[in-house]
Design a protein around this motif. Structure first.
Motif, PDB file in Angstrom:
ATOM      1  N   ARG A 140      19.816  45.590  27.838  1.00  0.00           N
ATOM      2  CA  ARG A 140      20.007  44.622  26.756  1.00  0.00           C
ATOM      3  C   ARG A 140      21.361  44.715  26.066  1.00  0.00           C
ATOM      4  NH1 ARG A 140      15.754  41.629  25.256  1.00  0.00           N
ATOM      5  NH2 ARG A 140      13.740  42.050  26.228  1.00  0.00           N
ATOM      6  N   ALA A 141      21.977  45.872  26.079  1.00  0.00           N
ATOM      7  CA  ALA A 141      23.271  45.995  25.405  1.00  0.00           C
ATOM      8  C   ALA A 141      24.373  45.248  26.137  1.00  0.00           C
ATOM      9  CB  ALA A 141      23.642  47.469  25.264  1.00  0.00           C
ATOM     10  N   ASN A 142      24.169  44.966  27.396  1.00  0.00           N
ATOM     11  CA  ASN A 142      25.153  44.281  28.218  1.00  0.00           C
ATOM     12  C   ASN A 142      24.830  42.791  28.286  1.00  0.00           C
ATOM     13  OD1 ASN A 142      27.123  43.721  30.288  1.00  0.00           O
ATOM     14  ND2 ASN A 142      25.476  43.873  31.797  1.00  0.00           N
ATOM     15  N   ALA A 143      25.820  41.960  28.027  1.00  0.00           N
ATOM     16  CA  ALA A 143      25.622  40.516  28.106  1.00  0.00           C
ATOM     17  C   ALA A 143      25.734  40.061  29.557  1.00  0.00           C
ATOM     18  CB  ALA A 143      26.658  39.791  27.251  1.00  0.00           C
ATOM     19  N   SER A 144      24.694  39.385  30.044  1.00  0.00           N
ATOM     20  CA  SER A 144      24.732  38.737  31.357  1.00  0.00           C
ATOM     21  C   SER A 144      24.596  37.243  31.125  1.00  0.00           C
ATOM     22  CB  SER A 144      23.603  39.246  32.248  1.00  0.00           C
ATOM     23  OG  SER A 144      23.750  40.628  32.505  1.00  0.00           O
ATOM     24  N   SER A 145      25.495  36.474  31.706  1.00  0.00           N
ATOM     25  CA  SER A 145      25.602  35.067  31.314  1.00  0.00           C
ATOM     26  C   SER A 145      25.566  34.125  32.504  1.00  0.00           C
ATOM     27  CB  SER A 145      26.917  34.853  30.556  1.00  0.00           C
ATOM     28  OG  SER A 145      28.034  35.089  31.406  1.00  0.00           O
ATOM     29  N   GLU A 146      25.367  32.854  32.179  1.00  0.00           N
ATOM     30  CA  GLU A 146      25.584  31.756  33.107  1.00  0.00           C
ATOM     31  C   GLU A 146      26.851  31.040  32.652  1.00  0.00           C
ATOM     32  OE1 GLU A 146      22.096  29.300  33.158  1.00  0.00           O
ATOM     33  OE2 GLU A 146      20.764  31.067  33.141  1.00  0.00           O
ATOM     34  N   VAL A 147      27.791  30.839  33.581  1.00  0.00           N
ATOM     35  CA  VAL A 147      29.072  30.254  33.205  1.00  0.00           C
ATOM     36  C   VAL A 147      29.383  29.045  34.089  1.00  0.00           C
ATOM     37  CG1 VAL A 147      29.994  32.429  32.338  1.00  0.00           C
ATOM     38  CG2 VAL A 147      30.372  31.811  34.728  1.00  0.00           C
ATOM     39  N   GLU A 148      30.195  28.152  33.562  1.00  0.00           N
ATOM     40  CA  GLU A 148      30.633  26.988  34.327  1.00  0.00           C
ATOM     41  C   GLU A 148      32.151  26.895  34.282  1.00  0.00           C
ATOM     42  OE1 GLU A 148      28.621  23.358  33.503  1.00  0.00           O
ATOM     43  OE2 GLU A 148      26.624  24.214  33.887  1.00  0.00           O
ATOM     44  N   PHE A 149      32.713  26.444  35.408  1.00  0.00           N
ATOM     45  CA  PHE A 149      34.157  26.287  35.552  1.00  0.00           C
ATOM     46  C   PHE A 149      34.472  24.802  35.714  1.00  0.00           C
ATOM     47  CE2 PHE A 149      33.428  30.320  38.229  1.00  0.00           C
ATOM     48  CZ  PHE A 149      33.409  31.138  37.107  1.00  0.00           C
ATOM     49  N   ALA A 150      35.426  24.340  34.952  1.00  0.00           N
ATOM     50  CA  ALA A 150      35.884  22.950  35.069  1.00  0.00           C
ATOM     51  C   ALA A 150      37.403  22.956  34.971  1.00  0.00           C
ATOM     52  CB  ALA A 150      35.272  22.081  33.975  1.00  0.00           C
ATOM     53  N   GLY A 151      38.062  23.001  36.115  1.00  0.00           N
ATOM     54  CA  GLY A 151      39.505  23.128  36.123  1.00  0.00           C
ATOM     55  C   GLY A 151      39.956  24.503  35.662  1.00  0.00           C
ATOM     56  N   THR A 152      39.189  25.490  35.944  1.00  0.00           N
ATOM     57  CA  THR A 152      39.470  26.860  35.511  1.00  0.00           C
ATOM     58  C   THR A 152      40.504  27.485  36.444  1.00  0.00           C
ATOM     59  OG1 THR A 152      37.186  27.029  34.746  1.00  0.00           O
ATOM     60  CG2 THR A 152      38.400  29.089  35.015  1.00  0.00           C
ATOM     61  N   TRP A 153      41.536  28.084  35.855  1.00  0.00           N
ATOM     62  CA  TRP A 153      42.629  28.612  36.655  1.00  0.00           C
ATOM     63  C   TRP A 153      42.285  29.983  37.232  1.00  0.00           C
ATOM     64  CZ3 TRP A 153      46.081  25.256  38.070  1.00  0.00           C
ATOM     65  CH2 TRP A 153      46.409  24.179  37.237  1.00  0.00           C
ATOM     66  N   ALA A 154      42.707  30.184  38.478  1.00  0.00           N
ATOM     67  CA  ALA A 154      42.518  31.466  39.142  1.00  0.00           C
ATOM     68  C   ALA A 154      43.601  31.620  40.193  1.00  0.00           C
ATOM     69  CB  ALA A 154      41.133  31.545  39.780  1.00  0.00           C
ATOM     70  N   THR A 155      43.639  32.788  40.818  1.00  0.00           N
ATOM     71  CA  THR A 155      44.632  33.057  41.857  1.00  0.00           C
ATOM     72  C   THR A 155      43.960  33.824  42.993  1.00  0.00           C
ATOM     73  OG1 THR A 155      46.877  33.900  42.253  1.00  0.00           O
ATOM     74  CG2 THR A 155      45.436  35.241  40.867  1.00  0.00           C
ATOM     75  N   PRO A 156      44.349  33.597  44.252  1.00  0.00           N
ATOM     76  CA  PRO A 156      43.654  34.218  45.386  1.00  0.00           C
ATOM     77  C   PRO A 156      43.829  35.735  45.435  1.00  0.00           C
ATOM     78  CG  PRO A 156      44.987  32.334  46.100  1.00  0.00           C
ATOM     79  CD  PRO A 156      45.388  32.652  44.699  1.00  0.00           C
ATOM     80  N   VAL A 157      42.794  36.386  45.946  1.00  0.00           N
ATOM     81  CA  VAL A 157      42.832  37.821  46.221  1.00  0.00           C
ATOM     82  C   VAL A 157      42.465  38.017  47.684  1.00  0.00           C
ATOM     83  CG1 VAL A 157      41.900  40.094  45.627  1.00  0.00           C
ATOM     84  CG2 VAL A 157      42.085  38.321  43.859  1.00  0.00           C
ATOM     85  N   GLY A 158      43.307  38.698  48.429  1.00  0.00           N
ATOM     86  CA  GLY A 158      43.020  38.940  49.836  1.00  0.00           C
ATOM     87  C   GLY A 158      43.333  37.751  50.722  1.00  0.00           C
ATOM     88  N   GLU A 159      42.918  37.835  51.974  1.00  0.00           N
ATOM     89  CA  GLU A 159      43.208  36.785  52.945  1.00  0.00           C
ATOM     90  C   GLU A 159      42.420  35.515  52.630  1.00  0.00           C
ATOM     91  OE1 GLU A 159      43.054  37.839  57.125  1.00  0.00           O
ATOM     92  OE2 GLU A 159      43.047  39.961  56.563  1.00  0.00           O
ATOM     93  N   PRO A 160      43.035  34.361  52.816  1.00  0.00           N
ATOM     94  CA  PRO A 160      42.318  33.099  52.609  1.00  0.00           C
ATOM     95  C   PRO A 160      41.092  33.018  53.523  1.00  0.00           C
ATOM     96  CG  PRO A 160      44.685  32.709  52.803  1.00  0.00           C
ATOM     97  CD  PRO A 160      44.451  34.143  53.175  1.00  0.00           C
ATOM     98  N   GLY A 161      39.983  32.572  52.958  1.00  0.00           N
ATOM     99  CA  GLY A 161      38.773  32.410  53.741  1.00  0.00           C
ATOM    100  C   GLY A 161      38.051  33.706  54.073  1.00  0.00           C
ATOM    101  N   ARG A 162      38.564  34.841  53.574  1.00  0.00           N
ATOM    102  CA  ARG A 162      37.948  36.142  53.840  1.00  0.00           C
ATOM    103  C   ARG A 162      37.424  36.754  52.543  1.00  0.00           C
ATOM    104  NH1 ARG A 162      36.784  38.520  58.522  1.00  0.00           N
ATOM    105  NH2 ARG A 162      37.833  40.498  58.001  1.00  0.00           N
ATOM    106  N   GLY A 163      36.861  35.888  51.702  1.00  0.00           N
ATOM    107  CA  GLY A 163      36.442  36.335  50.381  1.00  0.00           C
ATOM    108  C   GLY A 163      35.336  37.371  50.406  1.00  0.00           C
ATOM    109  N   ILE A 164      34.392  37.208  51.324  1.00  0.00           N
ATOM    110  CA  ILE A 164      33.292  38.169  51.376  1.00  0.00           C
ATOM    111  C   ILE A 164      33.820  39.540  51.772  1.00  0.00           C
ATOM    112  CG2 ILE A 164      31.159  38.779  52.582  1.00  0.00           C
ATOM    113  CD1 ILE A 164      30.470  35.848  52.695  1.00  0.00           C
TER     114      ILE A 164
END
Length: 547
Positions: A264-288
């Protein structure tokens, strides 16, 4: 109104040195780390009254979501009780974040950090979720050196800074993760969140815009999040900063906080992204593949946290039974109670030793052994936690079911690590995948277990059967048999470690009751010769908390 005298009740639990009173932990730390670092100090701090009070307050007063301000502007902020921040300050300040990833090889950094995580988990588990994700982000970020150079030193920092400001302006940072979505859950290939490149974005020429949602996003006030999204080349991994370099808030809509059974001390949430900025990590298409490096590290923490939960539940059970009498004797001297406690002690030692051995594997770069060992340990140790805590709770009778006594919170927490980072079925199937696709991992496991040959015949037999048992992974009906296969491998690995590193009485008790033909289905079914004799005395003594 006075109607009676309160007597025959245990004193409050507390003041115990969680390191000095745990011989298996001390031996593992000294064996696999050239120094104890500040682990001893952390153990002593855990024994003081303030952390116990913080734990109660953080659990009693859970995080509160503020979606909007008074005039309708979106805030998307979560307010935590000051006790949560106090717990986080200690955890980060004692190097439980990503610090080991910057340490030199051979320094035992991961073992020291694992020991600290195990100790501090016994104070309060929930706040360590973001600490674990911060630790685990290290190997994932290394797939993109530029990001690692910017973020990793801050994730490894011992400065806890909860402010929402650009990461460049912070001495320390926390990172979360967002993988699952409503329609897929653990099947992340079903994710529908999209990542659209935009070279003009605020994160440089690799900027992407995310559109979609995440069904579980813990610690939403983190500075950044590793998320999975469908990019031009398939499912990719992306780093999403909570605050953009110019100080503006990234689009990160916190829809609600989960009302969880525990944690309970830790917040676990549901979030939505709408034009949210991010940057790739690792090889494209190899996210898993990229984010699995993070998952492997958080799974190790699941094992550590579960082992710590078993240990803390056992310590509380021993404490209670030492100070409570019934039917003419102190509870701890009653034969059947001693059987239960000794059996729980066997389980606890096996879990702790496996967890620390896996941390040592990370230190030593034993990637093949860690690949299979972590998946096995995540399934087995986490799965054993709920029944172990339930049995420890029952040692207190009705008192164990009362929130003020600590075991109720442990019981609510106990199932969680078996669910997070892949539930039991997901991990069991991952073991099959490792055996069939990465056979070097099975060879490393067999080599590790073989080091225990020659001491106990039951263990030797189990080691001899590793190869034949593992052929089940290639069978057409392998998914039906996955759990039984993982159980046998887990018990064999734990038994082999106990043979090598635990007192002979502990190893023999484990082998007879976990590998032998007469094992019981509940705790407290040790053979009378073990429970009543020297093995039982040794086990309970090693489980007894000390100041």
């Amino acid at each position: 109104m006075t109607t009676h005298e309160v007597r025959n009740q245990p004193p409050p639990f507390g003041g115990y040195d969680l390191l000095a009173g745990d011989p298996a932990l001390v031996a593992a730390l000294d064996r696999w780390s050239p120094s104890r670092g500040d682990v001893t100090e952390l153990a002593r701090l855990a024994a003081t009254s303030d952390p116990a009070r913080w734990a109660d307050q953080a659990d009693t007063y859970p995080p509160v979501l503020r979606t909007h301000d008074a005039v309708g502007n979106r805030l998307d902020e979560v307010d935590y009780h000051p006790a949560y921040h106090a717990l986080m300050t200690v955890a980060v300040g004692h190097g439980l974040g990503a610090e080991p990833w910057l340490a030199n090889a051979g320094t035992g950094a991961h073992v020291r950090r694992a020991t600290g995580f195990y100790l501090w988990s016994q104070v309060e588990n929930a706040h360590l979720c973001p600490v674990s994700m911060t630790y685990a982000a290290g190997p994932a970020l290394r797939h993109t050196p530029a990001l690692a150079g910017e973020w990793l030193p801050r994730l490894a920092s011992r400065v806890y800074d909860p402010r929402l400001v650009p990461v460049a302006d912070k001495a320390g940072a926390i990172v979360g993760m967002g993988m699952t979505e409503k329609q897929g859950g653990s099947d992340v290939r079903a994710n529908t969140t999209t990542a659209t490149p935009d070279v003009a974005g605020p994160l440089g020429s690799d900027s992407v815009r995310l559109t979609g949602h995440k069904w579980f996003c813990s610690a939403p006030m983190s500075d950044g999040f590793l998320v999975l999204a469908q990019g031009p080349d398939g499912l990719g991994c992306y780093l999403l900063p909570r605050v953009l370099p110019d100080g503006t808030r990234n689009a990160f809509a916190i829809q609600r906080l989960k009302n969880k059974l525990g944690n309970r001390a830790n917040a676990s949430s549901e979030v939505e992204f709408a034009g949210t900025w991010a940057t790739p990590v690792g090889e494209p298409g190899r996210g898993i593949r990229t984010i699995l490096d993070m998952v492997a590290a958080t799974r190790l923490d699941c094992i550590l946290g579960s082992a710590a939960t078993i240990r803390q539940a056992l310590a509380r059970a021993v404490h209670h039974t030492q100070h409570r009498a019934a039917f003419g004797a102190t509870l701890i001297d009653q034969p059947l109670m001693r059987n239960v406690l000794a059996d729980l002690a066997v389980e606890s030692e096996a879990a702790t030793l496996l967890a620390l051995r896996l941390a040592h594997a990370i230190d030593e770069g034993e990637s093949d052994f860690a690949r299979l060992g972590v998946a096995i340990g995540k399934f087995w140790v986490c799965k054993r936690t709920s029944p172990a805590v339930a049995e420890a709770l029952e040692c207190l009778g009705g008192l164990g079911y009362i929130e003020e006594n600590g075991l109720a919170r442990l019981y609510r927490e106990a199932p969680l690590n078996s669910i997070w980072e892949g539930s039991g079925n997901v991990n069991a199937l991952d073991v099959l995948r490792a055996i069939t696709r990465e056979p070097a991992s099975l060879a490393a496991l067999a080599k590790e277990c073989a080091l225990a040959r020659g001491a106990i015949s039951l263990v030797d037999t189990a080691i001899d059967e590793i190869e034949s048992v593992s052929t089940q992974a290639y069978a057409a009906d392998a998914p039906w048999l996955a759990r039984s296969l993982v159980e046998r491998l887990a018990l064999t690995l734990q038994a082999s470690l106990l043979v090598r590193y635990a007192p002979p009485e502990v190893a023999e008790a484990f082998a007879l009751t976990r590998l032998g033909p007469d094992r019981g289905l509940t705790f407290g079914t040790l053979p009378a010769a073990i429970a009543s004799g020297a093995p039982g005395r040794i086990l309970i003594d090693r489980a007894t908390p000390r100041r």
